[in-house]
Structures are given as C-alpha cells and as structure tokens.
Design an enzyme around this catalytic site. Structure first.
Site, PDB file in Angstrom:
ATOM      1  N   HIS A   1      37.159  35.712  25.583  1.00  0.00           N
ATOM      2  CA  HIS A   1      37.210  37.178  25.443  1.00  0.00           C
ATOM      3  C   HIS A   1      36.504  37.630  24.167  1.00  0.00           C
ATOM      4  O   HIS A   1      36.961  38.545  23.470  1.00  0.00           O
ATOM      5  CB  HIS A   1      38.665  37.662  25.449  1.00  0.00           C
ATOM      6  CG  HIS A   1      39.407  37.337  26.711  1.00  0.00           C
ATOM      7  ND1 HIS A   1      39.331  38.119  27.844  1.00  0.00           N
ATOM      8  CD2 HIS A   1      40.224  36.290  27.028  1.00  0.00           C
ATOM      9  CE1 HIS A   1      40.072  37.582  28.799  1.00  0.00           C
ATOM     10  NE2 HIS A   1      40.625  36.473  28.325  1.00  0.00           N
TER      11      HIS A   1
ATOM     12  N   ASN B   1      44.641  40.525  32.736  1.00  0.00           N
ATOM     13  CA  ASN B   1      43.265  40.585  33.221  1.00  0.00           C
ATOM     14  C   ASN B   1      43.143  41.683  34.274  1.00  0.00           C
ATOM     15  O   ASN B   1      44.134  42.316  34.636  1.00  0.00           O
ATOM     16  CB  ASN B   1      42.840  39.244  33.826  1.00  0.00           C
ATOM     17  CG  ASN B   1      42.592  38.175  32.788  1.00  0.00           C
ATOM     18  OD1 ASN B   1      42.040  38.439  31.726  1.00  0.00           O
ATOM     19  ND2 ASN B   1      43.004  36.951  33.083  1.00  0.00           N
TER      20      ASN B   1
END
Length: 486
Positions: free
Chosen positions: A59, A132
């Site tokens: 990320h 997510n």
C-alpha cells in the site's frame, strides 16, 4: 564457512533452526486465536515489515482525505462503541485509499486490490477499520502473507514483475481462487476511488453494555455507484496520467463534490459460527446476505483535502489493532497476524511515537507509561510517575474496557481451517457474471497467464478454475491452447 549441502533445501529460521510448518500458524484449536509462542510467524512478519525503507512495504501509493461519519441507525443494541450510538452523531475521520503491490511512483490504474483504511477520531480513542475494496482476500493465514506479497513484488534477479511467481503461488494456494476471480473481473480496476465499495473484510466482534456479543462484517457501499475502467483505457491512463485516481479525488473534493459511502454491517449470532456452512472467520469467504442481511449504520462523507501530502497521507498509520470498547477481534487467522504486523510496521517506518503525529493523534487525552523513543514530540510524561502499579495516583485501567471472555478449545498446533471448500464461492461469483463479464474475465486471465513459462503451473491453476465451474476452466484452457484438467 562450510555448508551442509544435505540441509541446503530445508527451510529454516534466521537462526538456522528448521521450520516444521510454513503454511499454518500455531493456534489454539482449528480456529485459534493465534499463539504468541509462534516465533517463526513473528519473525516472518517482523522481518517482512522491515524489508523496504522508507515507503510502506505494501500500500505504498495512496490518496487521502478528511471527513466525518454520521450515525443514521443507533447500534447501541449491538455494541457499546459510542461512535455507532445516537442517530445524527458525527465523528471526524481520515481515510487513505491505496494500491497494494506498486511502489510510490507506480500507476493508479493497475489491476490490483485497493486499500480502504478509515481512522475514526472517537471520544474513546482512535478506531481504525483497515480493509480493502474487496470483501475477501487471497490467503487466510498471516504466516503466508510475506510469501504472497513477495510474488507481487519485483524478482530479486531481474527487478521485473514475475508472472511465474504470481501464478505459481496462486496455483499452489487454492484458497486464493475467490479473490483471483474477483480481481481479474471488472472490479479489478475501479474507475475512480469514489466509485468503489470498501470492506472491513475480516469478521469482528461487537459487544454491547450488557456483555452480549455478535460477530459482524463491515460494508462501505459507495453512494456514487460502482464504476470500473476498461483495461485498455486503464493502460492508456497509466502512461498518460499515473496519478489519475489521486487527482480525481482531490479535484472532486476541491469542487465541493463530496464523495460518500453508506456503512452497513452483517450481524451473525455467536452460536451460528459453529454451524454455518463456511467458517465465518475465513477471510477468503463471504457470508451470504440472504442469511445475514445488510443493516445500515451510517454515512461517511469526505469533505476536506489534506494540506500536506507527506504530513497526512504518508505519515498516517492505521492498524486493525486500534480498537475501542465494544469492538473486539475474531479468531480470523489473517486478522490475528495483522493485529501485530501493522503497528510493528509503523514503529519501524515512522517510529515508536507515530501516534504523536497530528494526523494520528487521538482527540482525547493519552495517558500511559510509554516513555522516550525517537521523535518524541509530546511532554514525555513530564515529571509524573512512570511505572504501574504505583502509589501516586497514576493512570489506572478501566474495567469497562476489558474484553469479553471467550472460550478456546482443542490442542495447540499448526492446523488449517476445518473447511477446505475453495471452489463453491468462486464458482458462485463466476455464475453471477453476465456473459460479457465472463468473456472479459477469461480474456484478462488468459493474457495474465500467457507469460507463465511452466505449463505445469498453468494446468494446475486451470484445474482450480474448472473445479469452481467447468465452463470457467474450459474457457481459460482454450484461451491458452491447453487441454482442460478436471
């Protein structure tokens, strides 16, 4: 230094001890929770968190925004977490969206899951939902996470992405099939960050003031509607404007077009966990909304851009272990590993005092006995008492915040979940798709698998597609010019 060639192919720890099981963490019974005595798991996660300096290991590239959460349905019947009480109540928040595999300079429009991390600045401390844009994940035990992410990163010899590693791992980890089907489908490339759903993904426990508990899952449904990018347009944008998603979110908020999401939960009675047809703690599975319907909780609105990208988006630290009274972990093995790994990554990447930074600082007083460390920007406790228990009226624990007792059973050992059906839900997802969606899914998978060099890997993965749905496997095989292996 001599080498013992007879042991050269045996997996060991960094101190040379052989590893007995690299697929399952040590848990109390099949469900867990995970035991801290699993030093191999801890070493893997701790070392993995320290593999890149200084950007996030996963990320790395993201966009962020400030906003608020407003309760539309009082949930005090189910949880004592105050941010979910009282219709109309607002709680400030900060959100970070991100791609998973790419580096800081990578393109926004690649096919990848998107991180969906929300920090609520509540009256009981910060609460993070770190999920997510997919309700599921590729693996279901944290011990496999470093290996999985290695396959998504660059080959250490060529420094190129490696389709062989990607599909080799997936084909040897059939639990990934559900998420692979989701990722290779239309929702694998969102049109913008505003036009995608978000999920807590894991199962959590809600506990009310009476100590009554339920299992829950979080769903953030975009109020803008779901929109996705055509892969050819996504590739074009990756070259022309690799920051397309960051730009779109920034400009929308700047123009007063504030994106919003409606938060829902699914609620499962505790006892149902023992009889449900899928293990409800397995993050590669979903709960049927027919069995456990969505219940509205509130509205999330993003209405303010960051003033400084590094200070806010880069230095924001999220952890699923940042909980408040009324929200507790479940035995989900991926979640159990993340409770440690995320905060440990922040201690390494940003520093032991990362929660003192303005973007992470709670909006309530912080009273503890932590002292010193790099970049300590507070008073460091001043001249107050610095240990506990003490006789000098230092901060004491609050019994109200104690977790609810839960039962554990069985022998401690390295075991997988009892349920090993990796195919039903992936097949259900495939069968839900229109013929046009299926055609795009097959085309995407075929193009992604063509560079794989070993036919054995292709055939092994095709067999998983076939077990999910014969049509699914047959069409992928035909696209690759191979004979299906049922």
């Amino acid at each position: 230094m001599s080498t013992n060639h007879s042991n050269s192919n045996k997996l060991t720890t960094s101190w040379g001890a052989p590893v007995g099981d690299n697929q399952n963490s040590i848990t109390a019974g099949h469900r867990g929770p995970t035991l801290i005595q699993d030093v191999h798991l801890l070493e893997k996660l701790a070392h993995f968190n320290r593999e890149r300096v200084p950007e996030r290991v996963v990320h790395a590239k993201g966009a962020g925004a400030h906003g608020y959460f407003e309760v539309t349905n009082d949930m005090s019947k189910y949880t004592k977490a105050k941010l979910f009480h009282d219709k109309g109540k607002r709680t400030d928040l900060f959100i970070r969206f991100s791609t998973v595999a790419g580096e800081l300079g990578s393109a926004d429009t690649v096919r990848d899951p998107r991180g969906f991390a929300v920090k609520f600045y509540t009256e009981e401390g910060n609460y993070d939902i770190v999920g997510n844009n997919t309700p599921i994940f590729f693996i279901r035990d944290a011990i496999k996470f470093p290996d999985f992410i290695h396959t998504q990163k660059r080959d250490p010899r060529t420094h190129l992405k490696n389709p062989n590693a990607v599909w080799d791992f997936w084909s040897l980890s059939p639990e990934s099939l559900h998420q692979v089907t989701y990722l290779m489908g239309d929702r694998g490339i969102p049109a913008t960050l505003r036009h995608m759903h978000g999920f807590g993904s894991h199962t959590f426990k809600w506990v009310n003031e009476q100590g009554e508990a339920v299992w829950i899952k979080y769903h953030f449904k975009t109020d803008q509607g779901v929109k996705n990018l055509d892969p050819d347009l996504a590739a074009k944008l990756a070259g022309e404007n690799p920051d397309y998603h960051i730009q779109d979110l920034q400009q929308a908020i700047e123009a007063g077009d504030y994106p919003s999401w409606t938060l829902y939960v699914q609620i499962m009675p505790l006892e149902d966990a023992n009889t449900y047809r899928f293990d409800p703690f397995d993050v590669t599975k979903t709960w049927s909304q027919k069995d456990y319907p969505l219940i509205e909780v509130g509205k999330m609105v993003l209405d303010r851009n960051p003033e400084n990208y590094f200070a806010e988006v880069e230095q924001a630290t999220f952890s699923p272990g940042n909980l408040v009274p009324g929200v507790e972990p479940s035995p989900d093995k991926m979640l159990q590993g993340r409770l440690f790994a995320y905060a440990d990554a922040h201690r390494y990447r940003v520093g032991a005092n990362h929660n003192q930074l303005p973007i992470n600082r709670p909006k309530v007083p912080v009273n503890n006995y932590q002292r010193d460390g790099y970049m300590n920007s507070g008073t460091n406790g001043g001249g107050s008492v610095y240990y506990e228990p003490n006789s000098f009226n230092g901060p004491k624990e609050d019994p109200h915040a104690r977790i609810t007792p839960f039962e554990v059973e069985g022998y401690a050992g390295q075991t997988a979940y009892d349920h090993d059906d990796h195919y039903t839900q992936a097949g259900d997802l495939y069968r839900l798709m229109s013929e046009e969606e299926k055609a795009r899914l097959i085309r995407t998978i075929v193009e992604a698998m063509k560079p794989v060099e070993l036919e054995e890997i292709k055939l092994r993965q095709i067999s998983h597609f076939y077990k999910a749905d014969p049509d699914y496997g047959t069409r992928v095989a035909e696209g690759l010019g191979l004979t299906v292996q049922a």
